[in-house]
Design a protein around this motif. Structure first.
Motif, PDB file in Angstrom:
ATOM      1  N   UNK A  56       4.569  15.578 -11.106  1.00 34.78           N
ATOM      2  CA  UNK A  56       4.247  14.907  -9.852  1.00 34.78           C
ATOM      3  C   UNK A  56       3.818  13.471 -10.047  1.00 34.78           C
ATOM      4  N   UNK A  57       3.842  12.718  -8.948  1.00 36.15           N
ATOM      5  CA  UNK A  57       3.418  11.326  -8.948  1.00 36.15           C
ATOM      6  C   UNK A  57       2.570  11.088  -7.702  1.00 36.15           C
ATOM      7  N   UNK A  58       1.385  10.511  -7.897  1.00 36.78           N
ATOM      8  CA  UNK A  58       0.454  10.282  -6.798  1.00 36.78           C
ATOM      9  C   UNK A  58       0.879   9.029  -6.018  1.00 36.78           C
ATOM     10  N   UNK A  59       1.815   9.244  -5.104  1.00 39.61           N
ATOM     11  CA  UNK A  59       2.361   8.139  -4.320  1.00 39.61           C
ATOM     12  C   UNK A  59       1.474   7.776  -3.142  1.00 39.61           C
ATOM     13  N   UNK A  60       0.735   8.751  -2.615  1.00 37.29           N
ATOM     14  CA  UNK A  60      -0.154   8.528  -1.471  1.00 37.29           C
ATOM     15  C   UNK A  60      -1.560   8.330  -2.021  1.00 37.29           C
ATOM     16  N   UNK A  61      -2.086   7.113  -1.867  1.00 36.20           N
ATOM     17  CA  UNK A  61      -3.349   6.761  -2.523  1.00 36.20           C
ATOM     18  C   UNK A  61      -4.095   5.749  -1.669  1.00 36.20           C
ATOM     19  N   UNK A  62      -5.410   5.748  -1.768  1.00 34.66           N
ATOM     20  CA  UNK A  62      -6.258   4.965  -0.870  1.00 34.66           C
ATOM     21  C   UNK A  62      -5.916   3.479  -0.827  1.00 34.66           C
ATOM     22  N   UNK A  63      -5.589   2.886  -1.967  1.00 30.11           N
ATOM     23  CA  UNK A  63      -5.373   1.434  -2.002  1.00 30.11           C
ATOM     24  C   UNK A  63      -3.921   1.028  -1.790  1.00 30.11           C
ATOM     25  N   UNK A  64      -3.016   2.003  -1.633  1.00 30.58           N
ATOM     26  CA  UNK A  64      -1.607   1.667  -1.455  1.00 30.58           C
ATOM     27  C   UNK A  64      -1.310   1.185  -0.040  1.00 30.58           C
ATOM     28  N   UNK A  65      -0.616   0.059   0.052  1.00 29.50           N
ATOM     29  CA  UNK A  65      -0.071  -0.356   1.333  1.00 29.50           C
ATOM     30  C   UNK A  65       1.157   0.486   1.657  1.00 29.50           C
ATOM     31  N   UNK A  66       1.637   0.413   2.908  1.00 29.59           N
ATOM     32  CA  UNK A  66       2.768   1.246   3.327  1.00 29.59           C
ATOM     33  C   UNK A  66       3.987   1.009   2.440  1.00 29.59           C
ATOM     34  N   UNK A  67       4.272  -0.255   2.162  1.00 31.07           N
ATOM     35  CA  UNK A  67       5.443  -0.576   1.340  1.00 31.07           C
ATOM     36  C   UNK A  67       5.288  -0.042  -0.077  1.00 31.07           C
ATOM     37  N   UNK A  68       4.054  -0.054  -0.602  1.00 30.73           N
ATOM     38  CA  UNK A  68       3.802   0.454  -1.947  1.00 30.73           C
ATOM     39  C   UNK A  68       3.944   1.975  -1.986  1.00 30.73           C
ATOM     40  N   UNK A  69       3.437   2.625  -0.946  1.00 30.63           N
ATOM     41  CA  UNK A  69       3.589   4.087  -0.872  1.00 30.63           C
ATOM     42  C   UNK A  69       5.065   4.463  -0.824  1.00 30.63           C
ATOM     43  N   UNK A  70       5.829   3.734  -0.030  1.00 30.02           N
ATOM     44  CA  UNK A  70       7.262   3.998   0.061  1.00 30.02           C
ATOM     45  C   UNK A  70       7.953   3.798  -1.282  1.00 30.02           C
ATOM     46  N   UNK A  71       7.569   2.735  -1.999  1.00 33.41           N
ATOM     47  CA  UNK A  71       8.145   2.454  -3.308  1.00 33.41           C
ATOM     48  C   UNK A  71       7.827   3.559  -4.303  1.00 33.41           C
ATOM     49  N   UNK A  72       6.591   4.084  -4.268  1.00 35.09           N
ATOM     50  CA  UNK A  72       6.202   5.148  -5.183  1.00 35.09           C
ATOM     51  C   UNK A  72       6.904   6.467  -4.838  1.00 35.09           C
ATOM     52  N   UNK A  73       7.151   6.694  -3.567  1.00 39.84           N
ATOM     53  CA  UNK A  73       7.897   7.901  -3.175  1.00 39.84           C
ATOM     54  C   UNK A  73       9.329   7.820  -3.686  1.00 39.84           C
ATOM     55  N   UNK A  74       9.913   6.629  -3.648  1.00 42.54           N
ATOM     56  CA  UNK A  74      11.258   6.444  -4.175  1.00 42.54           C
ATOM     57  C   UNK A  74      11.282   6.633  -5.690  1.00 42.54           C
TER      58      UNK A  74
END
Length: 281
Positions: free
Chosen positions: A216-234
């Motif tokens: 797994x990869x922790x894509x949803x995180x307190x300091x992530x902006x929306x674009x960063x969360x999307x990038x980590x999900x990809x």
């Protein structure tokens, strides 16, 4: 109605300020269906939290956050759904904590040389029964008036470039992944953007960890902006990893981060844990 969870939570058994029992009470107040207790390099709070949650309808997911070293960076691997009574794993944690104690003693000696009245007896009085981290030293410095904030404590005394810093002896992250798998857990790369790796370097790290069994990869995180969360999900999708999420709640040690919702922007559905927990070990 969607049920929400938090897969990255700390108690005062490491560097949080809530006891395991207080976390259970707070999680119920927040309406969470489950949370993972992921203290740094210790599982001492897991049974306490599980006992406190018994019969309440709240699920406590046994977890841990292991520190590791990669390219002189402190990389954290979450272990979710671990067997917190696995003897081999507990022995590893004991050995790691012994190394941590040696490091802490060296840092306390450096602090004392700078006129700060600190030693093991003082720390045990202030933070009894905890696995001490640099956050504890920063809290001590703040509470005793040597600095105004914990951040200043890191900058002036115990941060990576500060005079009282002592590096940890750590295993590589792929070894942390292996240890988590061996104790029946699901290994997850925590907060990947905090390591300040380039996109290419992060891709390489994830690829290396996948070769050892990262799930797994922790894509949803307190300091992530929306674009960063999307990038980590990809990034997770490219490597066939489950997406996970967590607040990294520490109580008053990180006062801007709340359980379950982080800085107010988190919503972590229970379905993420269901997907990860179905992965074969």
């Amino acid at each position: 109605m969607e049920a929400y969870i938090d897969l990255h939570v700390h108690s005062n058994c490491s560097d949080g300020t809530f006891s395991p029992e207080e976390l259970v009470s707070y999680a119920r107040k927040k309406g969470l269906q489950a949370f993972a207790l992921t203290d740094h390099d210790t599982v001492t709070g897991v049974a306490r939290a599980a006992d406190a949650a018994a019969g309440t309808g709240l699920t406590v997911i046994p977890g841990v956050e292991l520190s590791s070293d990669y390219q002189k960076r402190d990389i954290h691997i979450l272990g979710l759904g671990i067997d917190a009574e696995n003897r081999k794993f507990l022995k590893y944690l004991e050995e790691f904590q012994s190394a941590r104690e040696i490091r802490n003693h060296k840092m306390m000696k450096k602090l004392a040389q700078r006129g700060i009245p600190i030693n093991e007896e003082v720390m045990e009085t202030v933070f009894p029964g905890c696995v001490w981290t640099r956050a504890h030293f920063a809290r001590f410095l703040k509470d005793r008036g040597f600095v105004r904030t914990m951040e200043e404590g890191f900058q002036k005394y115990v941060g990576d470039e500060a005079p009282c810093f002592v590096p940890k002896e750590q295993i590589p992250p792929w070894e942390a992944v292996r240890l988590i798998l061996e104790c029946g857990g699901h290994p997850v790369l925590a907060h990947p953007l905090l390591y300040r790796l380039s996109s290419r370097e992060l891709e390489k790290l994830v690829d290396l960890l996948c070769g050892s069994g990262l799930q797994g990869l922790e894509a949803i995180y307190s300091s992530n902006r929306f674009s960063e969360e999307s990038s980590m999900k990809q990034l997770a999708k490219r490597h066939g990893l489950c997406v996970t999420g967590g607040s990294d709640f520490h109580g008053s040690n990180k006062p801007d981060i709340d359980l379950g919702i982080g800085k107010g922007n988190l919503k972590i559905p229970y379905s993420l844990w269901e997907s990860l927990s179905r992965r074969a070990i």
